[in-house]
Design an enzyme around this catalytic site. Structure first.
Site, PDB file in Angstrom:
ATOM      1  N   LYS A  99      16.051  75.742  66.619  1.00 25.37           N
ATOM      2  CA  LYS A  99      14.831  76.543  66.504  1.00 25.37           C
ATOM      3  C   LYS A  99      15.230  77.992  66.163  1.00 25.37           C
ATOM      4  O   LYS A  99      16.212  78.189  65.455  1.00 25.37           O
ATOM      5  CB  LYS A  99      13.982  76.431  67.769  1.00 25.37           C
ATOM      6  CG  LYS A  99      13.749  74.951  68.135  1.00 25.37           C
ATOM      7  CD  LYS A  99      12.730  74.718  69.192  1.00 25.37           C
ATOM      8  CE  LYS A  99      12.621  73.214  69.449  1.00 25.37           C
ATOM      9  NZ  LYS A  99      11.565  72.872  70.381  1.00 25.37           N
TER      10      LYS A  99
ATOM     11  N   ASN B  84      18.389  70.778  67.215  1.00 25.65           N
ATOM     12  CA  ASN B  84      17.427  71.672  66.577  1.00 25.65           C
ATOM     13  C   ASN B  84      17.468  73.008  67.312  1.00 25.65           C
ATOM     14  O   ASN B  84      16.922  73.137  68.408  1.00 25.65           O
ATOM     15  CB  ASN B  84      16.026  71.041  66.656  1.00 25.65           C
ATOM     16  CG  ASN B  84      14.938  71.971  66.145  1.00 25.65           C
ATOM     17  OD1 ASN B  84      15.225  72.999  65.531  1.00 25.65           O
ATOM     18  ND2 ASN B  84      13.686  71.616  66.410  1.00 25.65           N
TER      19      ASN B  84
ATOM     20  N   GLY C  27      10.173  70.535  75.223  1.00 25.04           N
ATOM     21  CA  GLY C  27      10.371  71.758  75.996  1.00 25.04           C
ATOM     22  C   GLY C  27       9.698  71.750  77.353  1.00 25.04           C
ATOM     23  O   GLY C  27       9.603  72.790  78.000  1.00 25.04           O
TER      24      GLY C  27
ATOM     25  N   SER D  47      12.738  66.909  75.538  1.00 21.47           N
ATOM     26  CA  SER D  47      13.408  67.047  76.835  1.00 21.47           C
ATOM     27  C   SER D  47      14.573  66.072  77.026  1.00 21.47           C
ATOM     28  O   SER D  47      14.807  65.570  78.125  1.00 21.47           O
ATOM     29  CB  SER D  47      12.394  66.935  77.981  1.00 21.47           C
ATOM     30  OG  SER D  47      11.433  67.974  77.879  1.00 21.47           O
TER      31      SER D  47
ATOM     32  N   GLU E 209       8.682  62.504  68.401  1.00 21.32           N
ATOM     33  CA  GLU E 209       8.702  63.576  69.393  1.00 21.32           C
ATOM     34  C   GLU E 209       7.308  63.779  69.964  1.00 21.32           C
ATOM     35  O   GLU E 209       6.483  64.481  69.362  1.00 21.32           O
ATOM     36  CB  GLU E 209       9.152  64.885  68.739  1.00 21.32           C
ATOM     37  CG  GLU E 209      10.568  64.858  68.212  1.00 21.32           C
ATOM     38  CD  GLU E 209      11.171  66.248  68.206  1.00 21.32           C
ATOM     39  OE1 GLU E 209      12.236  66.406  68.819  1.00 21.32           O
ATOM     40  OE2 GLU E 209      10.583  67.174  67.630  1.00 21.32           O
TER      41      GLU E 209
ATOM     42  N   GLU F 199       6.082  72.136  66.023  1.00 19.70           N
ATOM     43  CA  GLU F 199       5.858  73.588  66.017  1.00 19.70           C
ATOM     44  C   GLU F 199       5.409  74.074  64.637  1.00 19.70           C
ATOM     45  O   GLU F 199       4.662  75.041  64.528  1.00 19.70           O
ATOM     46  CB  GLU F 199       7.133  74.309  66.491  1.00 19.70           C
ATOM     47  CG  GLU F 199       7.300  74.163  67.996  1.00 19.70           C
ATOM     48  CD  GLU F 199       8.736  74.113  68.490  1.00 19.70           C
ATOM     49  OE1 GLU F 199       9.643  74.604  67.786  1.00 19.70           O
ATOM     50  OE2 GLU F 199       8.959  73.568  69.588  1.00 19.70           O
TER      51      GLU F 199
ATOM     52  N   HIS G  60       8.112  69.240  62.050  1.00 17.22           N
ATOM     53  CA  HIS G  60       8.252  69.456  63.492  1.00 17.22           C
ATOM     54  C   HIS G  60       6.899  69.901  64.066  1.00 17.22           C
ATOM     55  O   HIS G  60       6.145  70.621  63.397  1.00 17.22           O
ATOM     56  CB  HIS G  60       9.316  70.524  63.761  1.00 17.22           C
ATOM     57  CG  HIS G  60       9.657  70.616  65.211  1.00 17.22           C
ATOM     58  ND1 HIS G  60       8.894  71.350  66.094  1.00 17.22           N
ATOM     59  CD2 HIS G  60      10.635  70.042  65.939  1.00 17.22           C
ATOM     60  CE1 HIS G  60       9.401  71.220  67.312  1.00 17.22           C
ATOM     61  NE2 HIS G  60      10.463  70.434  67.239  1.00 17.22           N
TER      62      HIS G  60
END
Ligand code: PGA
Length: 262
Positions: free
Chosen positions: A14, A12, A180, A220, A174, A106, A104
């Protein structure tokens, strides 16, 4: 007998790499995997570039017959019309995208996407023959308040309302606290939630579909920890963010079987 699921390593990107950078990146990734004699039966490899890169990636993959799959990072719930800034699943299908990331964290947090929005996007993806990579996961507060599986299980159930399981699906667990952060979940934690998610797939669809569906871990992931996740019976691959932008690292993650002797 357990069905064999081909491990899936998904990058991904992003909002990183423009269309020119995407061409160089995918070409080098393909070379790196070819040099290492990567067997795509050991792990399917896919990249998820920004929308503006997709046409370039399609042209390269098709011209060079690269064995790398690709998809978009989001899709509109609508097929066409007055939806400024949105991208239809029809456009993604026209670019030969095989997959699309939906839900996702985000998008859920920065764009306020609800479970109902995500459900509508899964249905839209299926209308256009795209396979959703449906993301679910709990925040640190959810984990504290409800334990590890409750929120991802509820998100998955909501996202699958009215969905035809025979149209293809990948689920990505996730944990938001692991994305991250450099602090991945333990393989045990990932396995526990992945097993619970597979249970939901059995309940909502049937055992055959549940056994055939790949459940990924994301948060991660790097070359140094991928093998420990893939050793778990219900974890079938990874959705990789940061480490997917480093060709050597990502190709090493895809070759998890070889480089760590898993
Ligand atoms: P990360 O991101 O690998 O950088 O933690 C994962 C993701 O957001 O899909």
């Amino acid at each position: 007998m357990a069905v064999k699921r081909t491990p899936f390593i998904a990058g991904n990107w992003k909002m990183n790499l423009d269309h020119l950078q995407s061409i160089a990146f995918v070409q080098k990734l393909a070379w790196s995997l070819a040099d290492a004699k990567h067997d795509f039966a050991d792990a399917e490899v896919a990249v998820f570039p920004p929308f503006t890169d997709l046409r370039s990636v399609q042209t390269l993959v098709s011209a060079d017959s690269l064995p790398i799959a690709y998809g978009a990072q989001d899709v509109s719930a609508h097929d066409s019309g007055a939806y400024t800034g949105e991208i239809s699943g029809a456009f993604l299908a026209a670019l030969d995208c095989r997959y699309v990331i939906i839900g996702h964290s985000e998008r859920r947090t920065l764009h306020g996407e609800s479970d109902a929005d995500i459900n509508a996007k899964v249905l839209a993806a299926h209308r256009h023959g795209l396979i959703p990579v449906l993301c679910v996961g709990e925040t640190a507060e959810d984990l504290e308040a409800h334990g590890p599986s409750a929120v991802p299980v509820a998100q998955l159930r909501a996202a699958l309302e009215g969905v035809d399981g025979s149209k293809g699906l990948v689920v990505a667990y996730e944990p938001v606290w692991a994305i991250g952060s450099g602090q991945a979940a333990t393989p045990d934690q990932a396995e526990q939630v992945a097993a619970a998610l597979r249970g939901v797939l059995t309940e909502v669809f049937d055992d055959e579909i549940a056994q055939a569906t790949r459940v990924l871990y994301g948060g991660s992931v790097k070359a140094a920890n991928i093998a420990s996740f893939l050793r778990e019976p219900n974890v079938d691959g990874a959705l990789v963010g940061g480490a997917s932008l480093d060709i050597a690292e990502f190709s090493s993650i895809a070759r998890f079987k070889k480089h760590v002797g898993a």
